[in-house]
Design a protein around this motif. Structure first.
Motif, PDB file in Angstrom:
ATOM      1  N   PRO A  52       0.786  -1.209  -0.104  1.00 33.07           N
ATOM      2  CA  PRO A  52       0.074   0.095   0.122  1.00 33.07           C
ATOM      3  C   PRO A  52       0.867   1.332  -0.163  1.00 33.07           C
ATOM      4  O   PRO A  52       0.489   2.205  -0.525  1.00 33.07           O
ATOM      5  CB  PRO A  52      -0.804  -0.175   1.349  1.00 33.07           C
ATOM      6  N   LYS A  53       1.929   1.346   0.851  1.00 34.94           N
ATOM      7  CA  LYS A  53       2.669   2.608   0.872  1.00 34.94           C
ATOM      8  C   LYS A  53       3.249   2.958  -0.401  1.00 34.94           C
ATOM      9  O   LYS A  53       3.318   4.159  -0.868  1.00 34.94           O
ATOM     10  CB  LYS A  53       3.821   2.426   1.793  1.00 34.94           C
ATOM     11  N   GLN A  54       3.604   1.892  -1.106  1.00 33.59           N
ATOM     12  CA  GLN A  54       4.500   2.182  -2.743  1.00 33.59           C
ATOM     13  C   GLN A  54       3.467   2.007  -3.580  1.00 33.59           C
ATOM     14  O   GLN A  54       3.795   2.337  -5.029  1.00 33.59           O
ATOM     15  CB  GLN A  54       5.582   0.982  -2.541  1.00 33.59           C
ATOM     16  N   GLN A  55       2.227   1.784  -3.400  1.00 39.20           N
ATOM     17  CA  GLN A  55       1.123   1.635  -4.323  1.00 39.20           C
ATOM     18  C   GLN A  55       1.701   0.542  -5.474  1.00 39.20           C
ATOM     19  O   GLN A  55       1.577   0.849  -6.572  1.00 39.20           O
ATOM     20  CB  GLN A  55       0.724   2.829  -5.042  1.00 39.20           C
ATOM     21  N   LYS A  56       1.946  -0.615  -5.120  1.00 38.59           N
ATOM     22  CA  LYS A  56       2.854  -1.519  -5.997  1.00 38.59           C
ATOM     23  C   LYS A  56       1.960  -2.748  -6.112  1.00 38.59           C
ATOM     24  O   LYS A  56       1.736  -3.318  -4.822  1.00 38.59           O
ATOM     25  CB  LYS A  56       4.147  -1.949  -5.867  1.00 38.59           C
ATOM     26  N   VAL A  57       1.362  -3.408  -7.120  1.00 38.66           N
ATOM     27  CA  VAL A  57       0.510  -4.416  -7.143  1.00 38.66           C
ATOM     28  C   VAL A  57       0.925  -5.664  -8.149  1.00 38.66           C
ATOM     29  O   VAL A  57       1.612  -5.223  -9.071  1.00 38.66           O
ATOM     30  CB  VAL A  57      -0.790  -3.832  -7.783  1.00 38.66           C
ATOM     31  N   MET A  98       4.184 -23.469 -18.857  1.00 38.12           N
ATOM     32  CA  MET A  98       3.950 -22.312 -18.628  1.00 38.12           C
ATOM     33  C   MET A  98       2.486 -21.732 -18.863  1.00 38.12           C
ATOM     34  O   MET A  98       1.932 -21.709 -19.766  1.00 38.12           O
ATOM     35  CB  MET A  98       4.734 -21.154 -19.486  1.00 38.12           C
ATOM     36  N   ASP A  99       1.735 -22.001 -17.601  1.00 39.45           N
ATOM     37  CA  ASP A  99       0.383 -21.813 -17.475  1.00 39.45           C
ATOM     38  C   ASP A  99      -0.034 -20.528 -16.909  1.00 39.45           C
ATOM     39  O   ASP A  99      -1.507 -20.569 -16.459  1.00 39.45           O
ATOM     40  CB  ASP A  99      -0.144 -23.045 -16.743  1.00 39.45           C
ATOM     41  N   LYS A 100       0.707 -19.774 -16.464  1.00 39.65           N
ATOM     42  CA  LYS A 100       0.264 -18.278 -15.964  1.00 39.65           C
ATOM     43  C   LYS A 100       1.358 -17.251 -16.132  1.00 39.65           C
ATOM     44  O   LYS A 100       2.544 -17.767 -16.707  1.00 39.65           O
ATOM     45  CB  LYS A 100       0.309 -18.547 -14.302  1.00 39.65           C
ATOM     46  N   GLN A 101       1.023 -16.151 -15.820  1.00 38.30           N
ATOM     47  CA  GLN A 101       1.746 -15.025 -16.125  1.00 38.30           C
ATOM     48  C   GLN A 101       1.426 -13.902 -15.107  1.00 38.30           C
ATOM     49  O   GLN A 101       0.318 -13.889 -14.525  1.00 38.30           O
ATOM     50  CB  GLN A 101       1.592 -14.416 -17.526  1.00 38.30           C
ATOM     51  N   THR A 102       2.459 -13.200 -14.681  1.00 40.44           N
ATOM     52  CA  THR A 102       2.385 -12.141 -13.786  1.00 40.44           C
ATOM     53  C   THR A 102       2.268 -10.840 -14.189  1.00 40.44           C
ATOM     54  O   THR A 102       3.228 -10.519 -15.277  1.00 40.44           O
ATOM     55  CB  THR A 102       3.747 -12.267 -12.777  1.00 40.44           C
ATOM     56  N   PHE A 103       1.492  -9.958 -13.811  1.00 46.73           N
ATOM     57  CA  PHE A 103       1.361  -8.459 -14.024  1.00 46.73           C
ATOM     58  C   PHE A 103       2.147  -7.606 -12.669  1.00 46.73           C
ATOM     59  O   PHE A 103       1.498  -7.823 -11.681  1.00 46.73           O
ATOM     60  CB  PHE A 103       0.233  -8.081 -14.411  1.00 46.73           C
ATOM     61  N   THR A 104       2.908  -6.863 -13.212  1.00 48.04           N
ATOM     62  CA  THR A 104       3.419  -5.732 -12.100  1.00 48.04           C
ATOM     63  C   THR A 104       3.112  -4.474 -12.634  1.00 48.04           C
ATOM     64  O   THR A 104       3.153  -3.991 -13.566  1.00 48.04           O
ATOM     65  CB  THR A 104       4.898  -6.131 -12.054  1.00 48.04           C
ATOM     66  N   SER A 105       2.928  -3.752 -11.361  1.00 44.29           N
ATOM     67  CA  SER A 105       2.280  -2.356 -11.604  1.00 44.29           C
ATOM     68  C   SER A 105       3.305  -1.261 -11.340  1.00 44.29           C
ATOM     69  O   SER A 105       4.357  -1.504 -10.824  1.00 44.29           O
ATOM     70  CB  SER A 105       1.244  -2.042 -10.559  1.00 44.29           C
ATOM     71  N   ILE A 106       3.297  -0.127 -12.122  1.00 43.28           N
ATOM     72  CA  ILE A 106       3.922   1.056 -11.915  1.00 43.28           C
ATOM     73  C   ILE A 106       2.900   2.246 -11.894  1.00 43.28           C
ATOM     74  O   ILE A 106       2.003   2.154 -12.354  1.00 43.28           O
ATOM     75  CB  ILE A 106       5.208   1.406 -13.112  1.00 43.28           C
ATOM     76  N   GLN A 107       3.502   3.196 -11.173  1.00 47.21           N
ATOM     77  CA  GLN A 107       2.515   4.351 -10.913  1.00 47.21           C
ATOM     78  C   GLN A 107       2.315   5.249 -12.279  1.00 47.21           C
ATOM     79  O   GLN A 107       3.588   5.632 -12.700  1.00 47.21           O
ATOM     80  CB  GLN A 107       2.980   5.224  -9.804  1.00 47.21           C
ATOM     81  N   ALA A 108       1.255   5.390 -12.712  1.00 46.14           N
ATOM     82  CA  ALA A 108       1.086   6.375 -13.966  1.00 46.14           C
ATOM     83  C   ALA A 108       1.432   7.878 -13.418  1.00 46.14           C
ATOM     84  O   ALA A 108       1.751   8.643 -14.293  1.00 46.14           O
ATOM     85  CB  ALA A 108      -0.204   6.196 -14.636  1.00 46.14           C
ATOM     86  N   ILE A 133      -3.669   5.616  -9.712  1.00 51.50           N
ATOM     87  CA  ILE A 133      -3.560   5.142 -10.867  1.00 51.50           C
ATOM     88  C   ILE A 133      -2.287   4.209 -11.457  1.00 51.50           C
ATOM     89  O   ILE A 133      -1.237   4.633 -11.340  1.00 51.50           O
ATOM     90  CB  ILE A 133      -3.625   6.258 -11.919  1.00 51.50           C
ATOM     91  N   LEU A 134      -2.710   2.982 -11.760  1.00 52.40           N
ATOM     92  CA  LEU A 134      -1.623   2.178 -11.695  1.00 52.40           C
ATOM     93  C   LEU A 134      -1.726   1.429 -13.231  1.00 52.40           C
ATOM     94  O   LEU A 134      -2.631   1.074 -13.701  1.00 52.40           O
ATOM     95  CB  LEU A 134      -1.489   0.894 -10.622  1.00 52.40           C
ATOM     96  N   GLN A 135      -0.419   1.361 -13.919  1.00 52.52           N
ATOM     97  CA  GLN A 135      -0.337   0.516 -15.127  1.00 52.52           C
ATOM     98  C   GLN A 135       0.273  -0.740 -14.794  1.00 52.52           C
ATOM     99  O   GLN A 135       1.345  -1.135 -14.392  1.00 52.52           O
ATOM    100  CB  GLN A 135       0.353   1.295 -16.105  1.00 52.52           C
ATOM    101  N   LEU A 136      -0.392  -2.140 -15.257  1.00 55.55           N
ATOM    102  CA  LEU A 136       0.169  -3.199 -15.211  1.00 55.55           C
ATOM    103  C   LEU A 136       0.471  -3.763 -16.573  1.00 55.55           C
ATOM    104  O   LEU A 136      -0.062  -3.619 -17.625  1.00 55.55           O
ATOM    105  CB  LEU A 136      -1.133  -3.971 -14.662  1.00 55.55           C
ATOM    106  N   ARG A 137       1.730  -4.251 -16.258  1.00 54.83           N
ATOM    107  CA  ARG A 137       2.469  -4.804 -17.669  1.00 54.83           C
ATOM    108  C   ARG A 137       2.799  -6.326 -17.310  1.00 54.83           C
ATOM    109  O   ARG A 137       3.294  -6.466 -16.144  1.00 54.83           O
ATOM    110  CB  ARG A 137       3.541  -3.923 -18.017  1.00 54.83           C
ATOM    111  N   PRO A 138       3.057  -7.056 -18.180  1.00 54.58           N
ATOM    112  CA  PRO A 138       3.622  -8.327 -17.896  1.00 54.58           C
ATOM    113  C   PRO A 138       4.922  -8.467 -17.454  1.00 54.58           C
ATOM    114  O   PRO A 138       5.852  -7.503 -17.707  1.00 54.58           O
ATOM    115  CB  PRO A 138       3.425  -8.992 -19.410  1.00 54.58           C
ATOM    116  N   SER A 139       5.133  -9.235 -16.346  1.00 49.40           N
ATOM    117  CA  SER A 139       6.520  -9.217 -15.797  1.00 49.40           C
ATOM    118  C   SER A 139       7.396 -10.213 -16.303  1.00 49.40           C
ATOM    119  O   SER A 139       6.629 -11.571 -16.597  1.00 49.40           O
ATOM    120  CB  SER A 139       6.297  -9.480 -14.063  1.00 49.40           C
ATOM    121  N   PHE A 140       8.598 -10.442 -16.589  1.00 45.76           N
ATOM    122  CA  PHE A 140       9.493 -11.350 -17.262  1.00 45.76           C
ATOM    123  C   PHE A 140      10.482 -11.872 -16.137  1.00 45.76           C
ATOM    124  O   PHE A 140      11.416 -12.043 -16.500  1.00 45.76           O
ATOM    125  CB  PHE A 140       9.989 -10.857 -18.572  1.00 45.76           C
TER     126      PHE A 140
END
Length: 692
Positions: A52-57, A98-108, A133-140
């Motif tokens: 929550p403090k970093q607003q990272k999802v 590979m049956d799943k993928q992870t999305f990581t957020s950055i603050q817009a 406001i968070l933008q989620l992109r695939p994490s590698f």
């Protein structure tokens, strides 16, 4: 107002309510790499967590492996690369695909005070402020894990039988240091550093969440909180404003700018401000801005009365001597962990390239940019920057060093000049390895050819005979004087000695070049005529040289001549100014004599015909006699490498067991290999001879 003048009539009035129930919990998720018509609403969400403090999802979503668009073989290959063949509970893909993928957020955006989510119902507009406001992109990150697995496998294969050898380390003493109190300025720099921010981010723990789909009952219940719960005006006083107050909120009055404008550019210090800094900072600031400067000009810019010795001590910390002028060091212009503003090239590569340009200017006054770029292989913008720092372009001639050669400084400060020359020899050896060139490839251009003087054989013979006669005459005079001073009755004879070793009377002479001439007279200084040059024709190396060689081989049992020369140049550069005068003109022959006098011998390693090792790199020397119990084992190891430049560990162990029995402990074998060898791909090489 007349109806004819009202061109913007009010059509409808809508009540606006501020909902606060989700004011600090509402986030807007954006998926910038996903088409708007293709949502993730129907995708199975496996897990969710937030800081929550970093607003990272982070969201973990399932991949439909049964889709006709899914490549199953590629998915299995990725899972194999990430998790390997073994099954563990910590595996990323438990199903071996590979049956799943992870999305990581950055603050817009960090400021969301102007953004809100709104819902419209029955003529009422309910708005809720957004927390983020968070933008989620695939994490590698799974690719990083795959690379880690690959490196582990390669390390295991390279180690071969000796996989545990390199893991065993000697016990090292622990030095306890007490840090000084941290200043406020240093604390601010530390708090703003990338490392500190990363550590702070890692300190906040993840809060695991439970995801509810769009049509879930709990989701419908939470959506009700988007409507204002208290509809009376007393609880929504934030939106009850008079027209004048509302207009003031929309268009606040212009506040007078109270910032005092500087009288000059922000990156420029006046001379008065500059002289308030410590001397070292003054010199560093001047060199960073000027880039290249004669020493006389530097003294003129500093305050009167400053000792030139102190200035020389400080200038050598931030600049190098090129053609008698001082040029700022590369690591001062490109500090660690920075990059090029043009191309983003890391500072380490920029420093190497700029050092090469500076080194070339120690040899000649003209350079061609395309020749430099072909060797250092950096973008043209960076190469141009290097040249502009210390040279000026000339039409159809290339780049000329910006200042004339300062011969006065070289003559006035020979100790500083020699110290800089030794530094350049160390830099040159590093550049030769990095860029794979030989200094002989760069013959100085645009320099007038020296006039050659032809001396006939008869003239050389007469000159040699004359020198021999003068030498014998001086010896006779000395003996006659000694005879006169001798007490009566003593027998002192004076004997005429014939010329030896040929009619010309010339004595054998060491023709190998001195260390000072290795760089072709860097910075216009030559070691000829120095006190140490008297050793060039002697039979015994200086005591200081023998002491250095003995200490060096005590640390490293095996060294190539090239590596020893590099360490010797670094040793000379580390000596204080005025010290080590006896080492100023040491030839390769003297260095090899010092090696043989230090209980060492040359190991004739048979390098392969296609080897690219330089001649000095193919001269390998090893400690022969130390007095410990491993001397005989070490000599047997050298014998093995005299027949092959690489040997398997099993062969070494077998030969040692045949010669000395099975009583040799594994720790002794490990110590022997660690002292003398290095491993690569399961093979063992003598140090410095690894063929990569």
């Amino acid at each position: 107002m007349a109806s004819g003048e009202d061109d913007d009539p009010v059509i409808e009035e809508i009540d606006v309510y501020l909902a606060k129930s989700l004011a600090e919990k509402l986030y807007l998720f954006q998926y910038p790499v996903r088409p708007s018509m293709s949502t993730y609403d129907d995708v199975n969400h496996l897990s969710a967590k937030i800081k929550p403090k970093q607003q990272k999802v982070e969201l973990e979503m399932a991949i439909n492996t049964l889709s006709p668009n899914y490549c199953r073989s590629k998915g299995e290959q990725i899972a194999l690369n990430v998790d390997g063949t073994t099954y563990e509970e910590t595996n990323t893909y438990s199903t071996k695909i590979m049956d799943k993928q992870t999305f990581t957020s950055i603050q817009a955006t960090t400021n969301t005070s102007r953004f809100a989510a709104a819902v419209f119902r029955k003529g009422e507009l309910h708005i809720t402020p957004l927390q983020g406001i968070l933008q989620l992109r695939p994490s590698f990150t799974y690719l990083d894990r795959a690379d880690g697995k690959q490196r582990e496998r390669e390390a295991a294969n390279e180690g071969g039988d000796s996989s545990q050898d390199e893991a065993e380390e000697d016990v090292k003493a622990i030095t306890v240091r007490f840090s000084r109190p941290e200043s406020e300025q240093a604390r601010q720099r530390r708090v703003q550093s990338y490392e500190f921010l990363q550590r702070k981010q890692a300190e906040e723990s993840w809060v695991h969440l439970h995801y509810h789909s769009l049509r879930d009952g709990r989701s419908e219940h939470e959506r009700q909180y988007l409507y204002c719960q208290a509809m009376d005006a007393s609880d929504n006083s934030e939106l009850v404003k008079t027209p004048k107050e509302y207009l003031a909120m929309l268009m606040p009055p212009m506040a007078e700018e109270k910032i005092v404008r500087p009288t000059g550019p922000s990156n420029v210090l006046s001379m008065a401000q500059l002289r308030t800094l410590p001397l070292a900072e003054q010199i560093k600031t001047l060199m960073k801005n000027v880039k290249v400067m004669p020493f006389a000009n530097l003294m003129g810019l500093l305050a009167t009365g400053i000792d030139s010795t102190a200035v020389l001590r400080c200038i050598q910390q931030v600049a190098l001597l090129v053609q008698g002028n001082w040029v700022v060091k590369s690591d001062v212009l490109y500090p660690k962990n920075t990059c090029s503003p043009h191309s983003g090239v890391p500072a380490e590569l920029l420093c190497r390239g700029r050092d090469f340009v500076m080194w070339r200017f120690t040899l000649e006054r003209w350079l061609l940019r395309k020749e430099v770029a072909a060797i250092i292989k950096l973008p043209p913008e960076d190469v141009k920057d290097f040249l502009e720092h210390m040279a000026v372009p000339r039409i159809n001639r290339g780049w000329e060093f910006a200042l004339p050669n300062d011969g006065n400084f070289i003559k006035k400060h020979p100790d500083v000049t020699h110290r800089q020359q030794m530094l350049w020899l160390g830099i040159q050896s590093k550049l030769e390895k990095v860029f794979n060139f030989n200094k002989d490839d760069f013959i100085p251009k645009n320099t007038p050819p020296q006039e050659s003087v032809h001396v006939s054989g008869e003239q050389r013979l007469k000159a040699a005979q004359e020198r021999a006669r003068q030498s014998q005459t001086s010896m006779q005079h000395a003996l006659l004087a000694k005879k006169r001073e001798a007490p009566p009755g003593s027998d002192v004879q004076v004997k005429q000695e014939p010329l030896s070793d040929g009619e010309d009377g010339e004595q054998p002479m060491d023709t190998s070049s001195a260390a000072a001439s290795l760089n072709g007279g860097v910075n216009g200084y030559s070691g000829a005529g120095s006190p140490a040059s008297e050793h060039a024709n002697g039979t015994a190396p200086p005591a200081e040289l023998r002491d250095f060689v003995a200490k060096t081989f005590k640390k490293d049992s095996v060294l190539t001549l090239s590596e020893l020369k590099r360490l010797f140049n670094l040793h000379l550069a580390s000596l204080p100014a005025g010290h080590g005068s006896a080492l100023m003109a040491v030839s390769d022959r003297m260095l090899q004599d010092a090696i043989l006098l230090s209980q060492c011998k040359q190991i004739l390693v048979p390098f392969p015909p296609q080897s690219t090792a330089a001649p000095d790199e193919q001269k390998v020397f090893g400690v022969w006699e130390t007095g410990d119990a491993l001397d005989k084992h070490r000599r047997l190891l050298y014998e093995l490498f005299s027949s092959n430049f690489r040997v398997r560990r099993k062969v070494i162990q077998t030969r040692l067991a045949q010669e000395f029995g099975d009583d040799l402990a594994k720790t002794d074998v490990d110590r022997l290999l660690k002292e003398c060898c290095g491993s690569l791909s399961g093979w063992w090489y003598l140090k410095g001879t690894t063929q990569s």
